[in-house]
Design a protein around this motif. Structure first.
Motif, short mmCIF file in Angstrom:
data_model
loop_
_atom_site.label_atom_id
_atom_site.label_comp_id
_atom_site.label_asym_id
_atom_site.label_seq_id
_atom_site.Cartn_x
_atom_site.Cartn_y
_atom_site.Cartn_z
N ALA A 20 -4.98 9.27 -2.66
CA ALA A 20 -4.09 8.12 -2.53
C ALA A 20 -4.09 7.23 -3.76
CB ALA A 20 -4.48 7.29 -1.30
N ILE A 21 -5.26 7.11 -4.42
CA ILE A 21 -5.40 6.23 -5.59
C ILE A 21 -6.03 7.04 -6.71
CG2 ILE A 21 -6.36 4.07 -6.46
CD1 ILE A 21 -6.74 3.23 -3.50
N SER A 22 -5.31 7.25 -7.80
CA SER A 22 -5.85 8.03 -8.91
C SER A 22 -6.88 7.20 -9.68
CB SER A 22 -4.74 8.49 -9.84
OG SER A 22 -4.12 7.39 -10.50
N LEU A 23 -7.68 7.89 -10.49
CA LEU A 23 -8.78 7.22 -11.20
C LEU A 23 -8.68 7.47 -12.70
CD1 LEU A 23 -11.53 5.70 -11.19
CD2 LEU A 23 -12.62 7.95 -10.92
N GLY A 24 -8.68 6.38 -13.47
CA GLY A 24 -8.75 6.45 -14.92
C GLY A 24 -10.11 5.94 -15.36
N THR A 25 -10.79 6.67 -16.25
CA THR A 25 -12.15 6.27 -16.64
C THR A 25 -12.25 6.03 -18.14
OG1 THR A 25 -12.75 8.62 -16.72
CG2 THR A 25 -13.28 7.43 -14.71
N PRO A 26 -12.27 4.77 -18.55
CA PRO A 26 -12.50 4.46 -19.96
C PRO A 26 -13.90 4.92 -20.38
CG PRO A 26 -11.72 2.52 -18.75
CD PRO A 26 -12.09 3.56 -17.74
N GLY A 27 -14.09 5.06 -21.70
CA GLY A 27 -15.40 5.40 -22.21
C GLY A 27 -16.39 4.27 -22.00
N PRO A 28 -17.66 4.49 -22.35
CA PRO A 28 -18.70 3.51 -22.05
C PRO A 28 -18.74 2.29 -22.95
CG PRO A 28 -19.64 5.38 -23.20
CD PRO A 28 -18.22 5.74 -22.89
N THR A 29 -18.06 2.33 -24.09
CA THR A 29 -18.14 1.19 -25.01
C THR A 29 -16.76 0.57 -25.23
OG1 THR A 29 -17.83 2.57 -26.99
CG2 THR A 29 -20.09 2.22 -26.21
N HIS A 30 -16.77 -0.66 -25.70
CA HIS A 30 -15.53 -1.35 -26.03
C HIS A 30 -15.82 -2.41 -27.08
CE1 HIS A 30 -16.69 -5.02 -23.85
NE2 HIS A 30 -17.12 -4.23 -22.87
N ASP A 31 -14.77 -2.92 -27.70
CA ASP A 31 -14.95 -4.03 -28.64
C ASP A 31 -14.43 -5.30 -27.97
OD1 ASP A 31 -12.17 -3.92 -28.88
OD2 ASP A 31 -12.22 -2.88 -30.80
N SER A 32 -14.19 -6.33 -28.76
CA SER A 32 -13.79 -7.62 -28.17
C SER A 32 -12.40 -7.58 -27.57
CB SER A 32 -13.85 -8.72 -29.23
OG SER A 32 -12.94 -8.45 -30.28
N VAL B 139 0.86 -1.19 0.00
CA VAL B 139 0.00 0.00 0.00
C VAL B 139 0.89 1.23 0.00
CG1 VAL B 139 -1.56 1.37 1.45
CG2 VAL B 139 -2.00 -1.07 1.10
N GLU B 140 0.68 2.10 -0.95
CA GLU B 140 1.54 3.28 -1.11
C GLU B 140 0.76 4.35 -1.86
OE1 GLU B 140 5.72 4.39 -3.38
OE2 GLU B 140 5.26 2.29 -2.92
N ALA B 141 0.58 5.50 -1.25
CA ALA B 141 -0.18 6.58 -1.88
C ALA B 141 0.50 7.04 -3.17
CB ALA B 141 -0.33 7.76 -0.92
N GLY B 142 -0.29 7.22 -4.21
CA GLY B 142 0.21 7.74 -5.47
C GLY B 142 0.79 6.71 -6.42
N ARG B 143 0.93 5.47 -5.97
CA ARG B 143 1.57 4.46 -6.81
C ARG B 143 0.59 3.77 -7.76
NH1 ARG B 143 4.93 -0.92 -4.66
NH2 ARG B 143 4.97 -2.01 -6.67
N TYR B 144 -0.66 3.66 -7.35
CA TYR B 144 -1.60 2.83 -8.11
C TYR B 144 -2.71 3.67 -8.76
CZ TYR B 144 0.71 -0.68 -5.24
OH TYR B 144 1.66 -1.46 -4.63
N ARG B 145 -3.19 3.16 -9.88
CA ARG B 145 -4.28 3.83 -10.60
C ARG B 145 -5.44 2.85 -10.77
NH1 ARG B 145 -5.20 8.47 -13.06
NH2 ARG B 145 -6.18 8.72 -15.12
N PRO C 58 -8.04 13.17 -23.79
CA PRO C 58 -7.39 13.83 -24.92
C PRO C 58 -6.42 12.89 -25.64
CG PRO C 58 -7.40 15.27 -23.00
CD PRO C 58 -7.89 13.93 -22.54
N GLY C 59 -6.55 12.80 -26.96
CA GLY C 59 -5.69 11.93 -27.73
C GLY C 59 -6.03 10.46 -27.61
N GLY C 60 -7.11 10.14 -26.88
CA GLY C 60 -7.52 8.75 -26.74
C GLY C 60 -6.58 7.92 -25.89
N LYS C 61 -5.81 8.58 -25.00
CA LYS C 61 -4.87 7.87 -24.13
C LYS C 61 -5.10 8.26 -22.68
CE LYS C 61 -0.97 7.17 -27.30
NZ LYS C 61 0.51 7.34 -27.46
N ASP C 62 -4.95 7.28 -21.79
CA ASP C 62 -5.02 7.60 -20.37
C ASP C 62 -3.87 8.54 -20.03
OD1 ASP C 62 -6.09 6.68 -17.51
OD2 ASP C 62 -3.91 6.81 -17.43
N PRO C 63 -4.15 9.67 -19.38
CA PRO C 63 -3.10 10.67 -19.15
C PRO C 63 -1.99 10.25 -18.21
CG PRO C 63 -5.13 11.27 -18.01
CD PRO C 63 -5.46 10.12 -18.90
N VAL C 64 -2.23 9.24 -17.40
CA VAL C 64 -1.20 8.76 -16.47
C VAL C 64 -0.48 7.54 -17.03
CG1 VAL C 64 -0.80 7.73 -14.19
CG2 VAL C 64 -2.36 9.68 -14.43
#
Length: 345
Positions: free
Chosen positions: A86-98, A55-61, A107-113
């Motif tokens: 302590a834990i950052s959040l990445g949010t994918p869009g609502p749809t996905h393919d296989s 467990v370490e603040a800032g290390r995990y997303r 921005p740019g279609g990439k997770d910023p972290v």
């Protein structure tokens, strides 16, 4: 080549690419009952680092799509406990393919972290030959870019226990020691019969499988309706892990499960105790403010090509009722016990 011809060519290429990675056939198997794959990466992040992840603040997303009920749980618990710093959040869009969820909202279609376009990349960093489902929620180690775990039931329990040193002042105890046995018992039935029960209806491969799933689901909902008629929360007199797990299914019931998954004996709004309970939680800071109904509908109606091949997303239902008075305060109980609501409430 004219602009029109170029546009048509690009459209054809996109269509071919989508067809190549279509989700068709991923959810419904003809003649069979739906069975959820529950084999996850079970590595844990703990205070003693027993599995190699301390467990370490800032290390995990935390990567958690707002559309997904299993991921929504982690977003709620993270907010209730005040783990945002302590834990950052990445949010994918609502749809996905296989292949996997994508970060098309960034921005740019990439997770910023993490700097990746698809969650799949983080799974392959952990195991280049990973062949199971690329699921959310997932926790990624930002120092390596590899997934640590996607074991969603354990993630929220560890947020409550292993991450306690980083809880905000006034954070609720979502998994109190004295109530754990009862919480575990309730959670087991809610998972098998309700959380997973709606999927068992929606992805049934035969009439027989659907009929059985439908009966099981509404038997459990009737049990919950009775249980919640005279008590405000599922276990004890404050919100717990059990309420989080049920809420993310209830909030999707009328917008998605009632029609899309054919769970249509009645709507949530037609079950007085459950509807009041769901509104009570929705209006509790940390719950309703994590919900995006538009993303929820887009996910189910677009991704599940097996049961909605047109990809048409319904305009309804009317969602105004979620903010109407619920009257559940008369049953007593205090959502946060001796604690306080999360910041910004």
């Amino acid at each position: 080549m004219t602009d029109t011809q170029q546009s048509e060519q690009q459209s054809e290429q996109q269509s071919e690419q989508q067809s190549e990675h279509s989700t068709k056939g991923s959810y419904v198997t003809g003649g069979k009952e739906f069975t959820r794959d529950t084999q996850y990466i079970e590595t844990r992040i703990t205070r003693d680092g027993a599995d190699g992840y301390l467990v370490e603040a800032g290390r995990y997303r935390l990567v958690a799509a707002r559309a997904c009920p299993w991921a929504n749980r982690t977003i709620i618990v993270r907010r209730l406990l005040g783990l945002e710093d302590a834990i950052s959040l990445g949010t994918p869009g609502p749809t996905h393919d296989s292949r996997s969820w994508t970060f098309d909202l960034d921005p740019g279609g990439k997770d910023p972290v993490l700097g990746i376009e698809r969650l799949q990349e983080a799974f392959f960093k952990r195991d280049p030959h990973y062949s199971r489902g690329i699921t959310v929620p997932a926790i990624v180690d930002t120092t390596t870019g590899a997934v640590v775990t996607n074991n969603f039931p354990q993630i929220t329990l560890d947020f409550s226990g292993e991450w306690k040193d980083f809880h905000r002042e006034g954070a609720p105890d979502l998994y109190p020691e004295a109530l754990r046995e009862e919480i575990d018992t309730v959670n087991k039935r809610v998972f098998t019969e309700v959380n997973n029960g709606v999927y068992r209806c929606g992805f049934a491969g035969s009439q027989e499988a659907y009929d059985a799933a439908y009966d099981r689901l509404f038997t459990a909902l009737d049990w919950l309706e009775e249980r919640l008629t005279n008590q405000r929360f599922l276990v004890g007199d404050t919100i717990t892990e059990a309420d989080v797990r049920l809420f993310t299914t209830l909030v999707r019931f009328d917008p998605v499960y009632h029609g899309h998954f054919k769970c249509n004996r009645n709507k949530l709004t037609e079950m007085p105790a459950l509807w009041g309970y769901a509104r009570d939680l929705f209006q509790t800071p940390g719950f309703g403010d994590t919900i995006d109904f538009e993303q929820i509908k887009q996910h189910y109606y677009i991704v599940h090509e097996d049961i909605n091949p047109t990809g048409i997303v319904p305009k309804g239902p009317d969602l105004a009722g979620w903010t109407t008075p619920h009257g559940r305060e008369s049953l007593g109980g205090r959502p946060f016990g001796n604690g306080t609501p999360p910041a910004g409430a």
